[in-house]
Design a protein around this motif. Structure first.
Motif, PDB file in Angstrom:
ATOM      1  N   SER A 184     -16.941   4.078  -7.820  1.00 41.37           N
ATOM      2  CA  SER A 184     -17.171   2.878  -9.640  1.00 41.37           C
ATOM      3  C   SER A 184     -16.878   4.635 -10.345  1.00 41.37           C
ATOM      4  O   SER A 184     -16.981   3.496 -11.628  1.00 41.37           O
ATOM      5  CB  SER A 184     -18.844   2.446  -9.113  1.00 41.37           C
ATOM      6  OG  SER A 184     -18.960   1.617  -7.773  1.00 41.37           O
ATOM      7  N   ARG A 185     -17.978   4.950 -10.319  1.00 44.86           N
ATOM      8  CA  ARG A 185     -18.040   5.927 -11.588  1.00 44.86           C
ATOM      9  C   ARG A 185     -16.613   6.715 -12.148  1.00 44.86           C
ATOM     10  O   ARG A 185     -16.501   7.012 -13.217  1.00 44.86           O
ATOM     11  CB  ARG A 185     -18.756   7.029 -10.329  1.00 44.86           C
ATOM     12  CG  ARG A 185     -20.223   7.406 -10.775  1.00 44.86           C
ATOM     13  CD  ARG A 185     -20.980   8.422  -9.824  1.00 44.86           C
ATOM     14  NE  ARG A 185     -20.085   9.656 -10.705  1.00 44.86           N
ATOM     15  CZ  ARG A 185     -21.059  10.569 -11.980  1.00 44.86           C
ATOM     16  NH1 ARG A 185     -21.839   9.968 -12.187  1.00 44.86           N
ATOM     17  NH2 ARG A 185     -20.314  11.069 -12.147  1.00 44.86           N
ATOM     18  N   GLN A 186     -16.020   6.433 -11.086  1.00 43.77           N
ATOM     19  CA  GLN A 186     -14.373   7.602 -11.416  1.00 43.77           C
ATOM     20  C   GLN A 186     -13.743   5.939 -12.282  1.00 43.77           C
ATOM     21  O   GLN A 186     -12.861   6.172 -12.930  1.00 43.77           O
ATOM     22  CB  GLN A 186     -13.643   7.846 -10.014  1.00 43.77           C
ATOM     23  CG  GLN A 186     -11.714   7.444 -10.677  1.00 43.77           C
ATOM     24  CD  GLN A 186     -11.036   8.164  -9.119  1.00 43.77           C
ATOM     25  OE1 GLN A 186     -11.538   7.618  -8.037  1.00 43.77           O
ATOM     26  NE2 GLN A 186      -9.544   7.732  -9.668  1.00 43.77           N
ATOM     27  N   ARG A 187     -14.132   4.438 -11.971  1.00 44.25           N
ATOM     28  CA  ARG A 187     -13.351   3.886 -12.397  1.00 44.25           C
ATOM     29  C   ARG A 187     -14.162   3.588 -14.294  1.00 44.25           C
ATOM     30  O   ARG A 187     -13.346   3.405 -14.882  1.00 44.25           O
ATOM     31  CB  ARG A 187     -13.731   2.341 -11.777  1.00 44.25           C
ATOM     32  CG  ARG A 187     -12.380   2.534 -10.602  1.00 44.25           C
ATOM     33  CD  ARG A 187     -13.003   1.033  -9.656  1.00 44.25           C
ATOM     34  NE  ARG A 187     -12.913   0.033 -10.615  1.00 44.25           N
ATOM     35  CZ  ARG A 187     -12.498  -1.308 -10.225  1.00 44.25           C
ATOM     36  NH1 ARG A 187     -13.842  -1.030  -9.127  1.00 44.25           N
ATOM     37  NH2 ARG A 187     -12.552  -2.207 -10.385  1.00 44.25           N
ATOM     38  N   VAL A 188     -15.814   3.761 -14.046  1.00 46.52           N
ATOM     39  CA  VAL A 188     -16.069   3.677 -15.301  1.00 46.52           C
ATOM     40  C   VAL A 188     -16.091   4.835 -15.932  1.00 46.52           C
ATOM     41  O   VAL A 188     -15.799   4.875 -16.996  1.00 46.52           O
ATOM     42  CB  VAL A 188     -17.543   3.963 -15.188  1.00 46.52           C
ATOM     43  CG1 VAL A 188     -17.997   4.414 -16.007  1.00 46.52           C
ATOM     44  CG2 VAL A 188     -18.241   3.006 -14.345  1.00 46.52           C
ATOM     45  N   ASN A 189     -15.414   6.198 -15.677  1.00 48.49           N
ATOM     46  CA  ASN A 189     -14.950   6.852 -16.044  1.00 48.49           C
ATOM     47  C   ASN A 189     -13.404   6.548 -17.239  1.00 48.49           C
ATOM     48  O   ASN A 189     -13.038   7.288 -18.070  1.00 48.49           O
ATOM     49  CB  ASN A 189     -15.076   8.756 -15.158  1.00 48.49           C
ATOM     50  CG  ASN A 189     -16.811   9.058 -15.300  1.00 48.49           C
ATOM     51  OD1 ASN A 189     -16.860   8.898 -16.080  1.00 48.49           O
ATOM     52  ND2 ASN A 189     -16.787  10.004 -14.200  1.00 48.49           N
ATOM     53  N   GLU A 190     -13.018   6.170 -15.979  1.00 46.99           N
ATOM     54  CA  GLU A 190     -11.555   5.453 -16.575  1.00 46.99           C
ATOM     55  C   GLU A 190     -11.694   4.576 -18.143  1.00 46.99           C
ATOM     56  O   GLU A 190     -11.301   5.338 -18.896  1.00 46.99           O
ATOM     57  CB  GLU A 190     -10.633   5.163 -15.527  1.00 46.99           C
ATOM     58  CG  GLU A 190     -10.134   5.664 -14.702  1.00 46.99           C
ATOM     59  CD  GLU A 190      -9.508   5.522 -13.531  1.00 46.99           C
ATOM     60  OE1 GLU A 190      -9.367   4.534 -13.399  1.00 46.99           O
ATOM     61  OE2 GLU A 190      -9.014   5.755 -12.776  1.00 46.99           O
ATOM     62  N   MET A 191     -12.804   3.921 -17.511  1.00 44.11           N
ATOM     63  CA  MET A 191     -12.925   2.815 -19.313  1.00 44.11           C
ATOM     64  C   MET A 191     -14.140   3.491 -20.329  1.00 44.11           C
ATOM     65  O   MET A 191     -12.897   3.409 -21.037  1.00 44.11           O
ATOM     66  CB  MET A 191     -14.214   1.819 -18.740  1.00 44.11           C
ATOM     67  CG  MET A 191     -13.607   1.429 -17.812  1.00 44.11           C
ATOM     68  SD  MET A 191     -14.872  -0.268 -17.429  1.00 44.11           S
ATOM     69  CE  MET A 191     -13.793  -0.852 -15.430  1.00 44.11           C
ATOM     70  N   THR A 192     -14.507   4.976 -19.515  1.00 50.31           N
ATOM     71  CA  THR A 192     -14.761   5.143 -20.903  1.00 50.31           C
ATOM     72  C   THR A 192     -13.287   6.511 -21.900  1.00 50.31           C
ATOM     73  O   THR A 192     -13.769   6.677 -23.125  1.00 50.31           O
ATOM     74  CB  THR A 192     -16.429   6.219 -20.666  1.00 50.31           C
ATOM     75  OG1 THR A 192     -17.080   6.157 -19.614  1.00 50.31           O
ATOM     76  CG2 THR A 192     -17.284   7.185 -21.276  1.00 50.31           C
ATOM     77  N   SER A 193     -12.985   7.077 -20.808  1.00 50.48           N
ATOM     78  CA  SER A 193     -12.042   7.928 -21.343  1.00 50.48           C
ATOM     79  C   SER A 193     -10.915   7.048 -22.139  1.00 50.48           C
ATOM     80  O   SER A 193     -10.312   7.978 -23.480  1.00 50.48           O
ATOM     81  CB  SER A 193     -11.498   8.498 -20.175  1.00 50.48           C
ATOM     82  OG  SER A 193      -9.948   8.732 -20.604  1.00 50.48           O
ATOM     83  N   THR A 194     -10.732   5.555 -21.683  1.00 51.20           N
ATOM     84  CA  THR A 194     -10.497   4.849 -22.450  1.00 51.20           C
ATOM     85  C   THR A 194     -10.666   4.731 -24.266  1.00 51.20           C
ATOM     86  O   THR A 194     -10.024   4.967 -24.896  1.00 51.20           O
ATOM     87  CB  THR A 194      -9.626   3.700 -22.116  1.00 51.20           C
ATOM     88  OG1 THR A 194      -8.360   4.370 -20.414  1.00 51.20           O
ATOM     89  CG2 THR A 194      -8.748   2.444 -22.630  1.00 51.20           C
TER      90      THR A 194
END
Length: 482
Positions: A184-194
């Motif tokens: 979940s954190r990886q996907r949230v980090n991808e969203m944040t980075s995007t």
């Protein structure tokens, strides 16, 4: 900035709830197993005590009391890892034989008088029950007792097994929770980075979609849709601004050329000639404004970031000081240059744009400060990055108006109004801020007490979450000096 923990509060709650449920379930199973096992072992111990007691009484009847004593004292008959103990006393109550080292004769004979015919020895987890039974003899009285060694051993194994199973289960739940949280954190980090990439100018970046249909996938889809819509708006705005500028620039240029032709004619009316010259100046001003707006739009699109190279800010500031020192002196000002003696890291950027940004603030200080003002140009290296400072000790700007300096077309009134009419359109600072944002930097304008101080911050990692999280849109913050 908040601490970045490996588990979110939601996952911690899920793990805690799952752990409590598992501990409760294991506790129930352990209790049932322990009670059942304990009852079975107690029944077996009591039955064995009864059998041994009956056998010894029969032995005394067939032989004699003295023979019974010799039989009990013989170690060969007790060849057993969990043997019972025997206590024999005379009719007067004197104990003449007692084979137990852990239970005293008084305690053993006292327990035989109880209805439960048992007593507890030891403390805590090492405690266990001792079952006893007594019967009369021809020459006295006999007592047979047996400690629940097997029961205690089984209980200890059960407790150890329960503890290990509980710890293993909790560790498994924690590992599963950590794995799910990591995904979940990886996907949230991808969203944040995007999102941060989009803010920094990479408007083509989108959140990668996974094959799982869950709430995070719905959120990623919504974010991508929002970014698509925002990108279309930016494109439409840039195209519209460019179209307006280009479509108006051409007729304005033709109008200026015609007015120049007309101005070369001889007129007897001086007022008409003056108005023609004013019209030409207004057209020139409009053309400058259109050019500035186009430049700001191009900078905010981030397209020029692909041409960045390493720029030495120290060398750039020396170059600006060499060029503007005579200009500052001609205006009756003084220039002070304070550059760090340390080796500073280069800044990734466009040298010409950085030069134009810093010069913008230097020229503002020259234009709006009275004679005798000291203008200071400085470069500082901090732990978080580099700072370029352009300050003066002039009249400054009222605190209530500092924040408005970042607004397009905003110009100060009052004593400086005549100077501002002579030059400037209120786009210089917004243009400089756009250059700073293009480079991942941000601008702060502060009260220098007296005067004004402009600080341009260049973070070490300008386009990372840790830096952008401090100021989502750089250049619009106002930090009063202490």
């Amino acid at each position: 900035m908040k601490a970045d923990f490996p588990l979110t509060r939601f996952h911690v709650q899920i793990i805690a709830a799952s752990g409590l449920l598992m501990v409760a379930a294991f506790s129930l199973l352990f209790s049932f197993f322990f009670i059942e096992t304990h009852d079975q072992l107690a029944s077996r111990a009591q039955a064995r005590v009864t059998r041994v007691l009956s056998g010894l009484v029969e032995y005394e009847k067939r032989n004699s009391f003295d023979e019974l004593l010799r039989f009990v004292r013989s170690e060969q008959i007790w060849d057993d890892p969990d043997p019972p103990f025997v206590s024999i006393r005379l009719p007067n109550g004197e104990t003449i034989l007692h084979t137990s080292a852990e239970v005293s004769p008084v305690a053993a004979w006292g327990a035989s008088k109880l209805s439960i015919r048992s007593l507890t020895v030891g403390w805590g987890l090492s405690s266990r029950l001792v079952h006893v039974a007594s019967a009369p003899l021809n020459g006295g009285e006999i007592l047979v007792g047996m400690s629940e060694v097997k029961s205690a051993r089984a209980r200890d194994w059960a407790i150890a097994g329960f503890a290990l199973l509980t710890l293993a289960s909790l560790a498994t739940v924690f590992a599963i929770g950590l794995m799910l949280s990591g995904r979940s954190r990886q996907r949230v980090n991808e969203m944040t980075s995007t999102l941060f990439d989009f803010v920094s100018g990479n408007t083509d970046r989108r959140v990668p979609m996974s094959g799982h249909a869950d709430r995070l996938s719905d959120l990623a889809l919504a974010i991508n849709g929002t970014l698509d819509y925002a990108q279309r708006l930016l494109w439409n705005l840039n195209y519209m601004t460019a179209d307006i500028a280009h479509n108006l620039k051409k007729p304005l240029t033709r109008l200026r050329q015609r007015l120049e032709l007309v101005s070369k004619c001889e007129f007897g009316n001086a007022d008409l000639s003056r108005k023609i010259d004013e019209g030409i100046e207004d057209i020139d001003s409009l053309v400058v404004i259109f050019e500035a707006l186009l430049n700001i739009g191009q900078l905010q699109s981030g397209d020029r970031r692909s041409r960045f190279v390493d720029v030495d800010l120290c060398s750039l500031l020396h170059h600006i000081a060499d060029i503007y020192e005579p200009i500052i002196t001609d205006h009756g000002h003084n220039l002070e240059v304070s550059l760090t003696s340390q080796q500073v890291r280069p800044v990734s950027g466009d040298r010409e744009l950085l030069l134009e940004m810093i010069v913008n603030f230097v020229e503002n200080a020259i234009q709006y400060c009275p004679e005798g003002t000291t203008i200071r140009l400085a470069l500082r290296q901090l732990r978080t990055g580099l700072e370029v400072v352009v300050s003066d000790n002039g009249p400054g700007v009222p605190a209530s108006e500092i924040e408005h300096l970042f607004e397009r077309f905003y110009r100060l009134g009052g004593a400086n109004e005549a100077k501002q009419k002579a030059g400037g359109h209120g786009l210089g600072i917004p243009f400089a801020v756009a250059i700073a944002e293009l480079h991942g930097a941000y601008v702060e304008i502060e009260d220098n007490r007296p005067g004004l101080r402009v600080v341009i911050h260049f973070p070490n990692d300008p386009f990372t979450r840790s830096q952008l999280g401090l100021r989502l849109r750089s250049g619009y913050g106002v930090t009063p000096s202490s």
